[in-house]
Design a protein around this motif. Structure first.
Motif, PDB file in Angstrom:
ATOM      1  N   ILE A 299       0.817  -1.223   0.138  1.00 34.08           N
ATOM      2  CA  ILE A 299      -0.083   0.042  -0.029  1.00 34.08           C
ATOM      3  C   ILE A 299       0.934   1.275   0.011  1.00 34.08           C
ATOM      4  O   ILE A 299       1.853   1.327   0.715  1.00 34.08           O
ATOM      5  N   VAL A 300       0.424   2.100  -0.693  1.00 36.19           N
ATOM      6  CA  VAL A 300       1.182   3.532  -0.904  1.00 36.19           C
ATOM      7  C   VAL A 300       0.215   4.485  -0.312  1.00 36.19           C
ATOM      8  O   VAL A 300      -1.023   4.613  -0.714  1.00 36.19           O
ATOM      9  N   THR A 301       0.863   5.337   0.464  1.00 35.50           N
ATOM     10  CA  THR A 301      -0.207   6.583   1.220  1.00 35.50           C
ATOM     11  C   THR A 301       0.512   7.911   0.800  1.00 35.50           C
ATOM     12  O   THR A 301       1.806   7.862   0.432  1.00 35.50           O
ATOM     13  N   PRO A 302      -0.328   9.112   1.135  1.00 40.90           N
ATOM     14  CA  PRO A 302       0.588  10.317   0.763  1.00 40.90           C
ATOM     15  C   PRO A 302       1.926  10.518   1.660  1.00 40.90           C
ATOM     16  O   PRO A 302       2.684  11.389   1.139  1.00 40.90           O
ATOM     17  N   ASP A 303       2.169   9.794   2.662  1.00 41.36           N
ATOM     18  CA  ASP A 303       3.331  10.006   3.402  1.00 41.36           C
ATOM     19  C   ASP A 303       4.251   8.882   3.086  1.00 41.36           C
ATOM     20  O   ASP A 303       5.454   8.910   3.891  1.00 41.36           O
ATOM     21  N   THR A 304       4.175   8.314   2.325  1.00 43.16           N
ATOM     22  CA  THR A 304       5.116   6.844   1.651  1.00 43.16           C
ATOM     23  C   THR A 304       6.691   7.565   1.639  1.00 43.16           C
ATOM     24  O   THR A 304       7.497   7.202   2.296  1.00 43.16           O
ATOM     25  N   ILE A 305       6.743   8.483   0.785  1.00 47.29           N
ATOM     26  CA  ILE A 305       8.203   9.022   0.429  1.00 47.29           C
ATOM     27  C   ILE A 305       8.781   9.701   1.899  1.00 47.29           C
ATOM     28  O   ILE A 305       9.917   9.624   2.058  1.00 47.29           O
ATOM     29  N   ALA A 306       7.866  10.583   2.390  1.00 45.14           N
ATOM     30  CA  ALA A 306       8.451  11.052   3.488  1.00 45.14           C
ATOM     31  C   ALA A 306       8.773  10.101   4.622  1.00 45.14           C
ATOM     32  O   ALA A 306       9.930  10.428   5.195  1.00 45.14           O
ATOM     33  N   ARG A 307       8.166   9.069   4.863  1.00 44.28           N
ATOM     34  CA  ARG A 307       8.555   8.132   5.913  1.00 44.28           C
ATOM     35  C   ARG A 307       9.704   7.435   5.440  1.00 44.28           C
ATOM     36  O   ARG A 307      10.673   6.725   6.399  1.00 44.28           O
ATOM     37  N   ALA A 308       9.999   7.043   4.295  1.00 45.92           N
ATOM     38  CA  ALA A 308      11.090   6.395   3.683  1.00 45.92           C
ATOM     39  C   ALA A 308      12.235   7.309   3.651  1.00 45.92           C
ATOM     40  O   ALA A 308      13.319   6.670   4.362  1.00 45.92           O
ATOM     41  N   LYS A 309      11.997   8.440   3.720  1.00 46.37           N
ATOM     42  CA  LYS A 309      13.112   9.316   3.808  1.00 46.37           C
ATOM     43  C   LYS A 309      13.914   9.644   5.183  1.00 46.37           C
ATOM     44  O   LYS A 309      14.812   9.560   5.537  1.00 46.37           O
ATOM     45  N   ALA A 310      12.646   9.524   6.056  1.00 41.59           N
ATOM     46  CA  ALA A 310      13.183   9.650   7.354  1.00 41.59           C
ATOM     47  C   ALA A 310      13.701   8.520   7.935  1.00 41.59           C
ATOM     48  O   ALA A 310      14.510   8.514   9.029  1.00 41.59           O
ATOM     49  N   ALA A 311      13.356   7.224   7.434  1.00 42.97           N
ATOM     50  CA  ALA A 311      14.169   6.020   7.634  1.00 42.97           C
ATOM     51  C   ALA A 311      15.403   5.661   7.066  1.00 42.97           C
ATOM     52  O   ALA A 311      15.898   4.519   7.105  1.00 42.97           O
ATOM     53  N   GLY A 312      15.702   6.618   6.276  1.00 44.74           N
ATOM     54  CA  GLY A 312      17.114   6.489   5.532  1.00 44.74           C
ATOM     55  C   GLY A 312      16.999   5.654   4.351  1.00 44.74           C
ATOM     56  O   GLY A 312      17.999   5.315   3.875  1.00 44.74           O
ATOM     57  N   LEU A 313      15.917   5.511   3.596  1.00 43.12           N
ATOM     58  CA  LEU A 313      15.815   4.883   2.469  1.00 43.12           C
ATOM     59  C   LEU A 313      15.821   5.708   1.329  1.00 43.12           C
ATOM     60  O   LEU A 313      15.049   6.811   1.117  1.00 43.12           O
ATOM     61  N   ASP A 314      16.174   5.255   0.140  1.00 44.46           N
ATOM     62  CA  ASP A 314      16.198   6.210  -0.906  1.00 44.46           C
ATOM     63  C   ASP A 314      15.354   5.441  -1.906  1.00 44.46           C
ATOM     64  O   ASP A 314      15.674   4.262  -2.490  1.00 44.46           O
ATOM     65  N   PRO A 315      14.186   5.911  -2.193  1.00 40.06           N
ATOM     66  CA  PRO A 315      13.279   5.166  -3.158  1.00 40.06           C
ATOM     67  C   PRO A 315      13.857   4.783  -4.469  1.00 40.06           C
ATOM     68  O   PRO A 315      13.334   3.910  -5.001  1.00 40.06           O
ATOM     69  N   GLN A 316      14.352   5.843  -5.187  1.00 40.71           N
ATOM     70  CA  GLN A 316      14.886   5.721  -6.496  1.00 40.71           C
ATOM     71  C   GLN A 316      16.215   4.516  -6.543  1.00 40.71           C
ATOM     72  O   GLN A 316      16.107   3.876  -7.490  1.00 40.71           O
ATOM     73  N   ARG A 317      16.954   4.550  -5.634  1.00 42.75           N
ATOM     74  CA  ARG A 317      17.736   3.348  -5.677  1.00 42.75           C
ATOM     75  C   ARG A 317      17.350   2.273  -5.293  1.00 42.75           C
ATOM     76  O   ARG A 317      17.620   1.064  -6.110  1.00 42.75           O
ATOM     77  N   HIS A 318      16.228   2.002  -4.487  1.00 44.81           N
ATOM     78  CA  HIS A 318      15.501   0.706  -4.256  1.00 44.81           C
ATOM     79  C   HIS A 318      14.928   0.542  -5.810  1.00 44.81           C
ATOM     80  O   HIS A 318      14.897  -0.859  -6.015  1.00 44.81           O
ATOM     81  N   LEU A 319      14.241   1.408  -6.493  1.00 42.46           N
ATOM     82  CA  LEU A 319      13.630   0.889  -7.694  1.00 42.46           C
ATOM     83  C   LEU A 319      14.727   0.489  -8.461  1.00 42.46           C
ATOM     84  O   LEU A 319      14.372  -0.392  -9.492  1.00 42.46           O
ATOM     85  N   ASP A 320      15.852   1.106  -8.802  1.00 38.31           N
ATOM     86  CA  ASP A 320      16.900   1.016  -9.712  1.00 38.31           C
ATOM     87  C   ASP A 320      17.371  -0.530  -9.281  1.00 38.31           C
ATOM     88  O   ASP A 320      17.916  -1.124 -10.320  1.00 38.31           O
ATOM     89  N   ARG A 321      17.537  -1.125  -8.158  1.00 48.77           N
ATOM     90  CA  ARG A 321      18.093  -2.138  -7.738  1.00 48.77           C
ATOM     91  C   ARG A 321      17.132  -3.478  -7.764  1.00 48.77           C
ATOM     92  O   ARG A 321      17.244  -4.432  -7.323  1.00 48.77           O
ATOM     93  N   ASN A 322      15.766  -3.138  -8.190  1.00 55.27           N
ATOM     94  CA  ASN A 322      14.737  -4.094  -8.068  1.00 55.27           C
ATOM     95  C   ASN A 322      14.502  -4.515  -6.624  1.00 55.27           C
ATOM     96  O   ASN A 322      14.328  -5.942  -6.530  1.00 55.27           O
ATOM     97  N   ASP A 323      14.686  -3.769  -5.687  1.00 55.34           N
ATOM     98  CA  ASP A 323      14.477  -3.852  -4.408  1.00 55.34           C
ATOM     99  C   ASP A 323      13.320  -3.317  -3.891  1.00 55.34           C
ATOM    100  O   ASP A 323      13.237  -2.875  -2.515  1.00 55.34           O
ATOM    101  N   ALA A 324      12.255  -3.388  -4.458  1.00 50.54           N
ATOM    102  CA  ALA A 324      10.795  -2.823  -3.797  1.00 50.54           C
ATOM    103  C   ALA A 324      10.341  -3.374  -2.705  1.00 50.54           C
ATOM    104  O   ALA A 324       9.757  -3.026  -1.953  1.00 50.54           O
ATOM    105  N   TYR A 325      10.677  -4.679  -2.651  1.00 48.41           N
ATOM    106  CA  TYR A 325      10.049  -5.537  -1.624  1.00 48.41           C
ATOM    107  C   TYR A 325      10.706  -5.305  -0.280  1.00 48.41           C
ATOM    108  O   TYR A 325       9.990  -4.677   0.888  1.00 48.41           O
ATOM    109  N   LEU A 326      12.082  -4.726  -0.065  1.00 44.21           N
ATOM    110  CA  LEU A 326      12.813  -4.271   1.096  1.00 44.21           C
ATOM    111  C   LEU A 326      12.114  -2.900   1.417  1.00 44.21           C
ATOM    112  O   LEU A 326      12.314  -2.359   2.549  1.00 44.21           O
TER     113      LEU A 326
END
Length: 464
Positions: free
Chosen positions: A407-434
């Motif tokens: 599930i994606v919500t309006p705060d998905t990207i903000a929560r990801a960045k707060a957790a130190g996750l790089d959304p584009q890097r995960h996408l580039d590496r086919n690591d969406a599950y993680l």
């Protein structure tokens, strides 16, 4: 080029949207919109997304889809073979509705057996590999062919077929090994090829697919009931059509291998050049008389989910059940659509189905096509207010992981960045599950015991 395969290309439904609510129905319509907005905003959006997914899955379950009366041979034996991710549920319903005890076989993916039991007396169960065939897949295919060859005139073979059978039944063509089949399957699945293209190749490397099981059944009557997981619902592509006449050719299979740059073994190359591996022609081998019926499809799930969304207060846009594209690109496209529709403030549900593709660049990555779709959508939305989404495989397993989707919500990207996750890097590496696992946004259902492919819902009108 390859019209039989390219004919399954993506389609999107069209709707007309009134630009002025007052002109479309006056003050009553404005009041209706206000009431719908209030109803939709009063519930957690995650609950609504799960409700729509659960509604779609139930609509295509064996219990709902299976006909009430089974085609039982009046004078001979009736053998029931259930193959695919919905096999156990389909067999259970068949046994409950049969006028007399059935004999047969269930072939399904590991872990896709119901907890309350699988089958009564006379029905054997084989669990095998998916999405890649294994030794149990070879054993299952050999047993299915032996059962079919043992039938006589007056007997009936009832095949209960659902998605996944291409891997679950592996009967390599002469000169090929299981390793050959596994290698081709893995390469094609990682290449971005569509399921129709993949199954075209599979049929021409098999001794059971592309109608060959019906040929093995000889003079017996053959009835196939299908829960379809392929865009367009062509029965010849569901589990590579073991009882359905094939419309593709060896030449097309070779063209697919070349187009995607798939490296194959010399044995596979020889098999694809051997005229003996051309699939049987219906008019010369009796396949034209085989009875085939699609009993459930993605369209049924979308219709049910659309009705439920309207009941929940959303205006529904149905984009269709045949969308095929690179997952991340479709997600970005749907994000742009959602942004446009969100401008008028109405609660909306954008629904779609079909099967996207993923081009794997990182073979150690963890993810699936629904998760890549969602990550592509989340990046494109970039926190746009009031837009949330769910994308799940209706069989409960997205790719090879344990999640149906996320599930994606309006705060998905903000929560990801707060957790130190790089959304584009995960996408580039086919690591969406993680990515979605870290955010605790995975949807984990376990096997649903049905399969009509992907279900996607975007809801507009809640900030959660």
């Amino acid at each position: 080029m390859r019209p039989a395969i390219r004919g399954l290309a993506a389609r999107a439904g069209r709707v007309s949207l009134a630009s002025d609510p007052a002109k479309a129905g006056g003050e009553d319509l404005i009041a209706d919109i206000a009431a719908s907005t209030s109803r939709a905003a009063s519930r957690p959006v995650r609950d609504d997304l799960r409700t729509l997914f659960d509604t779609a899955v139930h609509a295509v379950s064996a219990e709902v889809a299976m006909p009430r009366t089974l085609p039982i041979s009046a004078h001979g034996r009736t053998v029931v073979i259930a193959v695919g991710k919905a096999a156990a549920a389909m067999m259970r319903v068949a046994q409950a509705r049969a006028a007399r005890p059935l004999e047969g076989l269930i072939v399904t993916r590991y872990g896709h057996l119901p907890p309350q039991g699988t089958a009564g007396p006379g029905v054997e169960v084989i669990e095998a590999g998916h999405p890649y065939p294994d030794e149990r897949s070879v054993t299952a295919a050999a047993q299915v062919l032996d059962m079919a060859r043992g039938l006589d005139a007056g007997d009936r073979l009832l095949l209960l077929l659902s998605g996944g059978g291409s891997a679950l039944l592996a009967a390599p063509a002469p000169g090929l090994t299981l390793d050959d089949k596994q290698g081709v399957t893995r390469a094609l699945l990682q290449s971005g090829a569509t399921i129709a293209e993949i199954n075209c190749v599979r049929k021409h490397l098999s001794a059971i697919k592309g109608g060959r099981l019906a040929v093995a059944a000889g003079p017996a009557q053959v009835t196939t009931w299908i829960i379809s997981d392929v865009p367009g619902d062509d029965p010849s592509y569901v589990s590579s059509g073991p009882t359905v006449a094939d419309t593709t050719s060896l030449a097309e299979a070779r063209e697919i291998i070349a187009e995607y740059g798939v490296q194959v073994s010399p044995q596979v190359a020889a098999a694809l050049a051997n005229p003996a591996n051309e699939t049987p022609e219906a008019d010369t081998l009796g396949l034209a008389g085989v009875e085939t019926r699609v009993i459930a499809r993605a369209r049924d799930g979308l219709v049910a989910a659309g009705a439920k969304a309207a009941e929940l207060g959303y205006q529904v846009m149905d984009l269709g059940d045949q969308l095929q594209a690179e997952a991340r690109h479709l997600g970005a496209s749907h994000a742009a659509l959602a942004r446009r529709l969100a401008k008028d403030g109405r609660p909306r549900a954008i629904l779609s189905g079909g099967e996207t593709t993923v081009t794997v660049t990182n073979k150690s990555g963890r993810g699936g096509r629904n998760l890549e779709y969602l990550l592509g959508l989340a990046i494109a939305l970039d926190g746009a207010p009031g837009i949330s989404a769910l994308a799940c495989d209706t069989d409960g397993i997205d790719g090879t992981e344990d999640a149906a989707g996320a599930i994606v919500t309006p705060d998905t990207i903000a929560r990801a960045k707060a957790a130190g996750l790089d959304p584009q890097r995960h996408l580039d590496r086919n690591d969406a599950y993680l990515f979605f696992e870290e955010l605790d946004d995975l949807v984990v259902t376990g096997p649903t015991l049905t399969n009509v492919n992907d279900f996607r819902a975007i809801l507009i009108g809640s900030d959660e």
